[in-house]
Design a protein around this motif. Structure first.
Motif, PDB file in Angstrom:
ATOM      1  N   SER A   1       1.535  23.886   4.163  1.00  0.00           N
ATOM      2  CA  SER A   1       2.323  23.416   3.021  1.00  0.00           C
ATOM      3  C   SER A   1       3.742  23.959   3.081  1.00  0.00           C
ATOM      4  O   SER A   1       4.439  23.987   2.079  1.00  0.00           O
ATOM      5  CB  SER A   1       1.657  23.849   1.710  1.00  0.00           C
ATOM      6  N   ARG A   2       4.191  24.386   4.259  1.00  0.00           N
ATOM      7  CA  ARG A   2       5.503  25.000   4.371  1.00  0.00           C
ATOM      8  C   ARG A   2       6.605  23.998   4.023  1.00  0.00           C
ATOM      9  O   ARG A   2       6.653  22.899   4.542  1.00  0.00           O
ATOM     10  CB  ARG A   2       5.723  25.539   5.784  1.00  0.00           C
ATOM     11  N   GLY A   3       7.462  24.391   3.144  1.00  0.00           N
ATOM     12  CA  GLY A   3       8.627  23.592   2.819  1.00  0.00           C
ATOM     13  C   GLY A   3       8.347  22.236   2.232  1.00  0.00           C
ATOM     14  O   GLY A   3       9.189  21.345   2.326  1.00  0.00           O
ATOM     15  N   GLN A   4       7.182  22.036   1.648  1.00  0.00           N
ATOM     16  CA  GLN A   4       6.843  20.716   1.137  1.00  0.00           C
ATOM     17  C   GLN A   4       7.186  20.616  -0.344  1.00  0.00           C
ATOM     18  O   GLN A   4       6.791  21.456  -1.146  1.00  0.00           O
ATOM     19  CB  GLN A   4       5.357  20.431   1.356  1.00  0.00           C
ATOM     20  N   ARG A   5       7.911  19.559  -0.678  1.00  0.00           N
ATOM     21  CA  ARG A   5       8.238  19.356  -2.083  1.00  0.00           C
ATOM     22  C   ARG A   5       7.113  18.621  -2.789  1.00  0.00           C
ATOM     23  O   ARG A   5       6.218  18.053  -2.163  1.00  0.00           O
ATOM     24  CB  ARG A   5       9.550  18.579  -2.208  1.00  0.00           C
ATOM     25  N   ILE A   6       7.167  18.617  -4.097  1.00  0.00           N
ATOM     26  CA  ILE A   6       6.147  17.970  -4.925  1.00  0.00           C
ATOM     27  C   ILE A   6       6.525  16.508  -5.153  1.00  0.00           C
ATOM     28  O   ILE A   6       7.703  16.155  -5.249  1.00  0.00           O
ATOM     29  CB  ILE A   6       6.010  18.713  -6.276  1.00  0.00           C
ATOM     30  N   LEU A   7       5.513  15.651  -5.211  1.00  0.00           N
ATOM     31  CA  LEU A   7       5.769  14.237  -5.474  1.00  0.00           C
ATOM     32  C   LEU A   7       6.482  14.058  -6.806  1.00  0.00           C
ATOM     33  O   LEU A   7       6.134  14.686  -7.814  1.00  0.00           O
ATOM     34  CB  LEU A   7       4.454  13.449  -5.496  1.00  0.00           C
ATOM     35  N   SER A   8       7.474  13.198  -6.806  1.00  0.00           N
ATOM     36  CA  SER A   8       8.216  12.916  -8.046  1.00  0.00           C
ATOM     37  C   SER A   8       7.403  11.982  -8.922  1.00  0.00           C
ATOM     38  O   SER A   8       6.508  11.273  -8.467  1.00  0.00           O
ATOM     39  CB  SER A   8       9.563  12.279  -7.708  1.00  0.00           C
ATOM     40  N   ILE A   9       7.703  11.970 -10.198  1.00  0.00           N
ATOM     41  CA  ILE A   9       7.040  11.092 -11.172  1.00  0.00           C
ATOM     42  C   ILE A   9       8.105  10.195 -11.813  1.00  0.00           C
ATOM     43  O   ILE A   9       9.002  10.698 -12.484  1.00  0.00           O
ATOM     44  CB  ILE A   9       6.321  11.905 -12.266  1.00  0.00           C
ATOM     45  N   PRO A  10       8.045   8.882 -11.605  1.00  0.00           N
ATOM     46  CA  PRO A  10       7.110   8.144 -10.742  1.00  0.00           C
ATOM     47  C   PRO A  10       7.515   8.277  -9.274  1.00  0.00           C
ATOM     48  O   PRO A  10       8.619   8.705  -8.959  1.00  0.00           O
ATOM     49  CB  PRO A  10       7.249   6.716 -11.230  1.00  0.00           C
ATOM     50  N   ILE A  11       6.611   7.879  -8.413  1.00  0.00           N
ATOM     51  CA  ILE A  11       6.889   7.991  -6.980  1.00  0.00           C
ATOM     52  C   ILE A  11       7.947   6.988  -6.555  1.00  0.00           C
ATOM     53  O   ILE A  11       8.871   7.312  -5.829  1.00  0.00           O
ATOM     54  CB  ILE A  11       5.598   7.787  -6.163  1.00  0.00           C
ATOM     55  N   TRP A  12       7.795   5.750  -7.009  1.00  0.00           N
ATOM     56  CA  TRP A  12       8.737   4.697  -6.618  1.00  0.00           C
ATOM     57  C   TRP A  12       9.547   4.258  -7.835  1.00  0.00           C
ATOM     58  O   TRP A  12       9.088   4.369  -8.982  1.00  0.00           O
ATOM     59  CB  TRP A  12       8.016   3.508  -5.985  1.00  0.00           C
ATOM     60  N   PRO A  13      10.748   3.742  -7.610  1.00  0.00           N
ATOM     61  CA  PRO A  13      11.613   3.336  -8.725  1.00  0.00           C
ATOM     62  C   PRO A  13      11.130   2.052  -9.386  1.00  0.00           C
ATOM     63  O   PRO A  13      10.422   1.246  -8.775  1.00  0.00           O
ATOM     64  CB  PRO A  13      12.977   3.138  -8.056  1.00  0.00           C
ATOM     65  N   PRO A  14      11.532   1.810 -10.631  1.00  0.00           N
ATOM     66  CA  PRO A  14      11.086   0.616 -11.365  1.00  0.00           C
ATOM     67  C   PRO A  14      11.505  -0.694 -10.707  1.00  0.00           C
ATOM     68  O   PRO A  14      10.807  -1.704 -10.858  1.00  0.00           O
ATOM     69  CB  PRO A  14      11.735   0.773 -12.742  1.00  0.00           C
ATOM     70  N   ASN A  15      12.641  -0.697 -10.002  1.00  0.00           N
ATOM     71  CA  ASN A  15      13.099  -1.966  -9.429  1.00  0.00           C
ATOM     72  C   ASN A  15      12.243  -2.450  -8.261  1.00  0.00           C
ATOM     73  O   ASN A  15      12.482  -3.528  -7.731  1.00  0.00           O
ATOM     74  CB  ASN A  15      14.567  -1.856  -8.995  1.00  0.00           C
ATOM     75  N   LEU A  16      11.242  -1.687  -7.866  1.00  0.00           N
ATOM     76  CA  LEU A  16      10.297  -2.185  -6.870  1.00  0.00           C
ATOM     77  C   LEU A  16       9.458  -3.315  -7.453  1.00  0.00           C
ATOM     78  O   LEU A  16       8.970  -4.182  -6.723  1.00  0.00           O
ATOM     79  CB  LEU A  16       9.396  -1.046  -6.377  1.00  0.00           C
TER      80      LEU A  16
END
Length: 544
Positions: A386-401
């Protein structure tokens, strides 16, 4: 012995034992387990130099040949040379150096190389042979009634009647030749001849003929090979083929091929995961979704949705993997959704670049995932660090998808291309069948399918993991066949809120192998299995 190791590694040691100098002007090139170097370089840097004075073996010959040559690794049909004294002929060799042209290549065997680039002893070639893969029947009452797919010769429609429809599906990553050559470090355990496309393709086609599946889902299908060899060969076997190449400059793509005698084509729906307007989606992976109509005597029968994909490999980009999966599920939902609000049966195949039990795998099977606090590199389970791993953002993908957290298209106009067997295409603008109101963004993902995996991923008696790919670096499971199971085949998860028409019953599957099994035949590829992946094969029954 130290001197010999120096020579095998491509440098020499002076007579006094102090200092090293390069024997070749540049590193040797390799493909598989063999090394190659032009003859003129070997002649220039070895033959006429004083390297020979270093090679004295007390109590043995006063000169030793450089390096260890084997006729099976020698590029010309001649005996190996006695290099260092051109006027002296070894008593068993009738050979002269002028028999070689300036463009000749030497193949230097790696069998006895002693370096940190050697494979572990457990992965060195044991013997040539084949490993038998047997059929595993999932229902006891089907074992005698289900005909062995390996021996089918007649028209497969004879297996169907008015109240059931049996069909088989193969998922196979056939290993693009360009990707093989670009990643040759993964195939150091292989003999060079088995890595050439001219050797591999006949083997791959032989496997496809042997198993005779009704539907083929192929990954890493190189575009030029598809047009010139793969598609014509499969069409001659009675398949209709659809292909989607990766975007950008990638040389390969995915293909879905089905037997004319079993299905009619209703629609073809390619999915491009690359979106230039969304920075997250800058990778060129793709998916392909087909809607097929079984050819059965019954006037009205449910369609079957077949999906194929190859998700991003990068173990540290779980955010991209999950978004690509959501885009594929949204397209499947759009294609499989029927007017009465139900879904037709679904089979989803591919190389998902995720291991069993990983969050991505669990999301597919359970229909839900809470990714709050999940490290981006833990999504696929390919890496434990888990070295240097960031946490998933919420939400993962933007709304314009335009895809909701339920993995369906939000209410909008969605283009859909209709295609028939007669190759008549008609573009239609159809409204998405599942309007989703804007809701509060959360860290919970859901999808509306009840999906099961064809394989259990572990050997029942021993608990040893099964693998679907095996090369010099790893042996793991990344390939899957998921299917929409009957209600009694699997427990419906919280995300499975939409009814299915009929579901599929899994009748049989072709057994997988363990890593130990595969290394007894020198891993993958080998003389009989010409991809670094195993083909997955399952037989289903649709109750009508």
């Amino acid at each position: 012995m130290e001197t010999w190791r120096c020579v095998r590694r491509g440098y020499g040691r002076c007579v006094a034992g102090r200092g090293r100098y390069s024997m070749l002007p540049y590193p040797l090139k390799s493909l598989g387990r063999d090394w190659t170097t032009p003859w003129e370089d070997l002649q220039k840097y070895c033959w006429r130099r004083h390297i020979s004075s270093c090679l004295r073996w007390p109590g043995h010959y006063s000169r030793a040949p450089y390096p260890y040559f084997s006729s099976r690794h020698f590029s010309l049909n001649c005996r190996p040379p006695f290099l260092f004294e051109s006027g002296t002929q070894f008593q068993y060799y009738n050979w002269r150096p002028d028999q070689l042209s300036n463009t000749s290549l030497f193949h230097l065997s790696r069998y006895v190389m002693n370096s940190d680039r050697d494979e572990p002893s457990s992965k060195r070639r044991k013997h040539q042979g084949t490993i038998k893969r047997s059929w595993e029947y999932l229902c006891s009452h089907n074992k005698e009634k289900t005909k062995d797919l390996e021996d089918r010769n007649g028209d497969s429609t004879c297996e169907d009647c008015e109240d059931k429809f049996d069909f088989s599906v193969m998922s196979y990553n056939i290993l693009s030749q360009e990707l093989l050559e670009d990643n040759s470090h993964l195939y150091r355990h292989c003999r060079r001849p088995v890595l050439h496309w001219s050797f591999r393709f006949p083997n791959i086609l032989k496997e496809i003929k042997h198993f005779d599946a009704d539907v083929l889902c192929l990954q890493e299908v190189q575009e030029d090979h598809y047009g010139t060899e793969i598609r014509p060969s499969l069409e001659s076997l009675g398949y209709h083929c659809e292909y989607k190449m990766k975007t950008g400059r990638k040389p390969d793509g995915c293909a879905i091929c089905f037997k004319h005698s079993k299905f009619s084509l209703l629609s073809v729906n390619p999915v491009e995961f690359c979106r230039r307007d969304i920075p997250l989606l800058d990778r060129d992976n793709i998916g392909l979704v087909l809607l097929l109509q079984p050819k059965i005597p019954r006037a009205a029968s449910p369609s079957i949705c077949i999906a194929n994909t190859h998700l991003l490999y990068n173990p540290r980009r779980g955010d991209i993997k999950l978004t690509q999966l959501a885009m594929l599920l949204a397209e499947i939902s759009n294609v499989a959704h029927q007017k009465d609000g139900s879904f037709c049966p679904i089979v989803m195949c591919g190389d998902f670049n995720s291991v069993p039990g990983s969050p991505l795998y669990s999301f597919i099977k359970e229909g839900k995932l809470n990714y709050e606090g999940l490290a981006i590199g833990k999504v696929s389970g390919q890496e434990q660090s888990s070295r240097g791993q960031r946490i998933l953002s919420i939400p993962i993908w933007p709304p314009n998808l335009g895809i909701s957290q339920n993995c369906v298209y939000e209410a909008q106009q969605v283009p859909k291309v209709e295609k028939t067997d007669s190759d008549v295409t008609q573009a239609q603008q159809e409204k998405a069948e599942v309007p989703v109101p804007a809701d509060k963004v959360s860290s919970h993902l859901q999808h509306g399918f009840s999906l099961s995996s064809v394989y259990s991923h572990y050997v029942p008696d021993t608990g040893v993991p099964e693998v679907t790919t095996c090369h010099s670096r790893s042996a793991i499971t990344v390939d899957y066949i998921f299917y929409s199971a009957e209600k009694d085949d699997t427990a419906r998860g919280p995300g499975a809120e939409v009814a299915l028409v009929g579901g599929l019953k899994l009748l049989a599957r072709l057994s997988l192998l363990t890593e130990q099994d595969l290394w007894t035949v020198n891993g993958l590829p080998n003389e009989h299995n010409s991809s670094d992946h195993l083909p997955l094969l399952a037989k289903f029954r649709l109750e009508l």
